[in-house]
Design a protein around this motif. Structure first.
Motif, PDB file in Angstrom:
ATOM      1  N   ALA A   1       1.486  19.342 -12.598  1.00 15.00           N
ATOM      2  CA  ALA A   1       2.396  20.177 -13.555  1.00 15.00           C
ATOM      3  C   ALA A   1       1.970  20.280 -14.745  1.00 15.00           C
ATOM      4  O   ALA A   1       2.201  21.480 -15.407  1.00 15.00           O
ATOM      5  CB  ALA A   1       3.858  19.367 -13.366  1.00 15.00           C
ATOM      6  N   SER A   2       1.135  19.342 -15.255  1.00 12.01           N
ATOM      7  CA  SER A   2       0.764  19.316 -16.714  1.00 12.01           C
ATOM      8  C   SER A   2      -0.381  20.566 -16.873  1.00 12.01           C
ATOM      9  O   SER A   2      -0.643  21.014 -17.696  1.00 12.01           O
ATOM     10  CB  SER A   2       0.316  18.209 -17.251  1.00 12.01           C
ATOM     11  OG  SER A   2      -0.596  17.384 -16.431  1.00 12.01           O
ATOM     12  N   ALA A   3      -1.302  20.288 -15.688  1.00 16.34           N
ATOM     13  CA  ALA A   3      -2.212  21.291 -15.634  1.00 16.34           C
ATOM     14  C   ALA A   3      -1.780  22.583 -15.623  1.00 16.34           C
ATOM     15  O   ALA A   3      -2.403  23.519 -16.277  1.00 16.34           O
ATOM     16  CB  ALA A   3      -3.383  20.963 -14.331  1.00 16.34           C
ATOM     17  N   ILE A   4      -0.927  23.178 -14.847  1.00 20.40           N
ATOM     18  CA  ILE A   4      -0.216  24.415 -14.476  1.00 20.40           C
ATOM     19  C   ILE A   4       0.430  24.764 -16.130  1.00 20.40           C
ATOM     20  O   ILE A   4       0.135  25.917 -16.549  1.00 20.40           O
ATOM     21  CB  ILE A   4       0.879  24.399 -13.565  1.00 20.40           C
ATOM     22  CG1 ILE A   4       0.146  24.326 -12.115  1.00 20.40           C
ATOM     23  CG2 ILE A   4       1.769  25.712 -13.743  1.00 20.40           C
ATOM     24  CD1 ILE A   4       1.275  23.997 -11.003  1.00 20.40           C
ATOM     25  N   PHE A   5       0.977  23.931 -16.849  1.00 16.74           N
ATOM     26  CA  PHE A   5       1.549  24.209 -18.137  1.00 16.74           C
ATOM     27  C   PHE A   5       0.629  24.379 -18.958  1.00 16.74           C
ATOM     28  O   PHE A   5       0.687  25.588 -19.614  1.00 16.74           O
ATOM     29  CB  PHE A   5       2.388  22.811 -18.511  1.00 16.74           C
ATOM     30  CG  PHE A   5       2.738  22.972 -19.932  1.00 16.74           C
ATOM     31  CD1 PHE A   5       3.651  23.596 -20.166  1.00 16.74           C
ATOM     32  CD2 PHE A   5       2.395  22.412 -21.269  1.00 16.74           C
ATOM     33  CE1 PHE A   5       4.521  23.954 -21.384  1.00 16.74           C
ATOM     34  CE2 PHE A   5       2.690  22.642 -22.453  1.00 16.74           C
ATOM     35  CZ  PHE A   5       3.872  23.429 -22.522  1.00 16.74           C
TER      36      PHE A   5
ATOM     37  N   LEU B   1       0.788  -1.202  -0.143  1.00 17.21           N
ATOM     38  CA  LEU B   1       0.021   0.026  -0.085  1.00 17.21           C
ATOM     39  C   LEU B   1       0.804   1.173   0.102  1.00 17.21           C
ATOM     40  O   LEU B   1       0.397   2.219  -0.642  1.00 17.21           O
ATOM     41  CB  LEU B   1      -0.916  -0.090   1.042  1.00 17.21           C
ATOM     42  CG  LEU B   1      -2.216  -1.035   1.213  1.00 17.21           C
ATOM     43  CD1 LEU B   1      -2.789  -1.155   2.493  1.00 17.21           C
ATOM     44  CD2 LEU B   1      -2.933  -0.541   0.029  1.00 17.21           C
ATOM     45  N   GLU B   2       2.065   1.214   0.514  1.00 14.62           N
ATOM     46  CA  GLU B   2       2.884   2.329   0.706  1.00 14.62           C
ATOM     47  C   GLU B   2       3.367   2.462  -0.626  1.00 14.62           C
ATOM     48  O   GLU B   2       3.599   3.698  -1.081  1.00 14.62           O
ATOM     49  CB  GLU B   2       3.992   2.162   1.793  1.00 14.62           C
ATOM     50  CG  GLU B   2       3.316   2.338   3.245  1.00 14.62           C
ATOM     51  CD  GLU B   2       4.604   1.907   4.301  1.00 14.62           C
ATOM     52  OE1 GLU B   2       5.316   1.384   3.965  1.00 14.62           O
ATOM     53  OE2 GLU B   2       4.314   2.420   5.447  1.00 14.62           O
ATOM     54  N   ALA B   3       3.712   1.734  -1.394  1.00 12.54           N
ATOM     55  CA  ALA B   3       4.337   1.569  -2.755  1.00 12.54           C
ATOM     56  C   ALA B   3       3.357   2.332  -3.759  1.00 12.54           C
ATOM     57  O   ALA B   3       3.703   3.263  -4.559  1.00 12.54           O
ATOM     58  CB  ALA B   3       4.682   0.355  -3.246  1.00 12.54           C
ATOM     59  N   LYS B   4       2.000   1.789  -3.496  1.00  9.12           N
ATOM     60  CA  LYS B   4       0.945   2.275  -4.363  1.00  9.12           C
ATOM     61  C   LYS B   4       0.698   3.889  -4.041  1.00  9.12           C
ATOM     62  O   LYS B   4       0.481   4.708  -4.971  1.00  9.12           O
ATOM     63  CB  LYS B   4      -0.522   1.397  -3.861  1.00  9.12           C
ATOM     64  CG  LYS B   4      -1.427   1.684  -4.876  1.00  9.12           C
ATOM     65  CD  LYS B   4      -2.411   0.707  -4.669  1.00  9.12           C
ATOM     66  CE  LYS B   4      -3.730   1.153  -5.750  1.00  9.12           C
ATOM     67  NZ  LYS B   4      -4.921   0.005  -5.790  1.00  9.12           N
ATOM     68  N   VAL B   5       0.689   4.071  -2.749  1.00  5.15           N
ATOM     69  CA  VAL B   5       0.590   5.460  -2.393  1.00  5.15           C
ATOM     70  C   VAL B   5       2.033   6.606  -2.863  1.00  5.15           C
ATOM     71  O   VAL B   5       1.459   7.570  -3.690  1.00  5.15           O
ATOM     72  CB  VAL B   5       0.581   5.797  -1.026  1.00  5.15           C
ATOM     73  CG1 VAL B   5       0.787   7.213  -0.546  1.00  5.15           C
ATOM     74  CG2 VAL B   5      -0.560   5.341  -0.282  1.00  5.15           C
ATOM     75  N   ARG B   6       2.943   5.977  -2.870  1.00  3.82           N
ATOM     76  CA  ARG B   6       4.041   6.737  -3.716  1.00  3.82           C
ATOM     77  C   ARG B   6       3.655   6.951  -5.132  1.00  3.82           C
ATOM     78  O   ARG B   6       4.040   7.865  -5.842  1.00  3.82           O
ATOM     79  CB  ARG B   6       5.477   6.037  -3.389  1.00  3.82           C
ATOM     80  CG  ARG B   6       6.032   6.387  -2.327  1.00  3.82           C
ATOM     81  CD  ARG B   6       7.496   5.785  -2.182  1.00  3.82           C
ATOM     82  NE  ARG B   6       7.607   4.289  -2.664  1.00  3.82           N
ATOM     83  CZ  ARG B   6       7.407   3.470  -1.559  1.00  3.82           C
ATOM     84  NH1 ARG B   6       7.298   3.592  -0.497  1.00  3.82           N
ATOM     85  NH2 ARG B   6       7.720   2.018  -2.071  1.00  3.82           N
TER      86      ARG B   6
ATOM     87  N   ALA C   1       2.247  10.449  -9.746  1.00  4.22           N
ATOM     88  CA  ALA C   1       1.168  10.562 -10.905  1.00  4.22           C
ATOM     89  C   ALA C   1       0.496  11.899 -10.826  1.00  4.22           C
ATOM     90  O   ALA C   1       0.293  12.705 -11.389  1.00  4.22           O
ATOM     91  CB  ALA C   1       0.119   9.554 -11.164  1.00  4.22           C
ATOM     92  N   ASN C   2       0.021  11.937  -9.376  1.00  4.26           N
ATOM     93  CA  ASN C   2      -0.616  13.360  -9.001  1.00  4.26           C
ATOM     94  C   ASN C   2       0.096  14.543  -9.296  1.00  4.26           C
ATOM     95  O   ASN C   2      -0.183  15.744  -9.812  1.00  4.26           O
ATOM     96  CB  ASN C   2      -0.973  13.271  -7.503  1.00  4.26           C
ATOM     97  CG  ASN C   2      -2.375  14.162  -7.088  1.00  4.26           C
ATOM     98  OD1 ASN C   2      -2.885  14.796  -8.166  1.00  4.26           O
ATOM     99  ND2 ASN C   2      -2.330  14.482  -6.061  1.00  4.26           N
ATOM    100  N   ASP C   3       1.439  14.391  -8.943  1.00  6.18           N
ATOM    101  CA  ASP C   3       2.398  15.735  -9.212  1.00  6.18           C
ATOM    102  C   ASP C   3       2.606  16.046 -10.663  1.00  6.18           C
ATOM    103  O   ASP C   3       2.657  17.071 -11.046  1.00  6.18           O
ATOM    104  CB  ASP C   3       3.858  15.230  -8.502  1.00  6.18           C
ATOM    105  CG  ASP C   3       3.665  15.274  -6.940  1.00  6.18           C
ATOM    106  OD1 ASP C   3       2.785  15.872  -6.435  1.00  6.18           O
ATOM    107  OD2 ASP C   3       4.630  14.544  -6.395  1.00  6.18           O
TER     108      ASP C   3
END
Length: 103
Positions: free
Chosen positions: A89-93, A73-78, A83-85
């Motif tokens: 970044a793409s939304a800002i771009f 679960l920790e690996a999945k959260v990472r 992916a969220n980051d």
């Protein structure tokens, strides 16, 4: 680099300690005495024995299965945070590209 032990070697070492545990005051004392004979680090052996006791219900704590699930679960959260980051970044771009004040 840490030594890698086979599951069979771990099981044999834990069984060996568990059979003789009643002769010692504590798990630490047993592992401290027996680790050199088994060619295993004292703390490594102690952790194996304590985890075996947790898995068998003699001690409280997370079982091996629960620890494996937590790790997954920790690996999945990472992965999800990464992916969220990327999405942020793409939304800002793209928001900058579409900004009419830029043109």
């Amino acid at each position: 680099m840490p030594k890698q032990y086979t599951p069979e070697a771990k099981a044999r070492a834990v069984d060996y300690i568990m059979e003789r545990l009643d002769r010692y005051k504590s798990v630490y004392a047993a592992c401290n005495d027996m680790a050199p004979k088994l060619n295993v680090g004292k703390e490594t052996l102690r952790r194996w024995v304590v985890q075996a006791q947790v898995d068998s219900g003699e001690r409280t704590g997370p079982t091996s299965e629960e620890l494996a699930e937590i790790k997954a679960l920790e690996a999945k959260v990472r992965d999800l945070e990464e992916a969220n980051d990327i999405l942020k970044a793409s939304a800002i771009f793209f928001a900058r590209e579409l900004d009419p004040r830029r043109h």
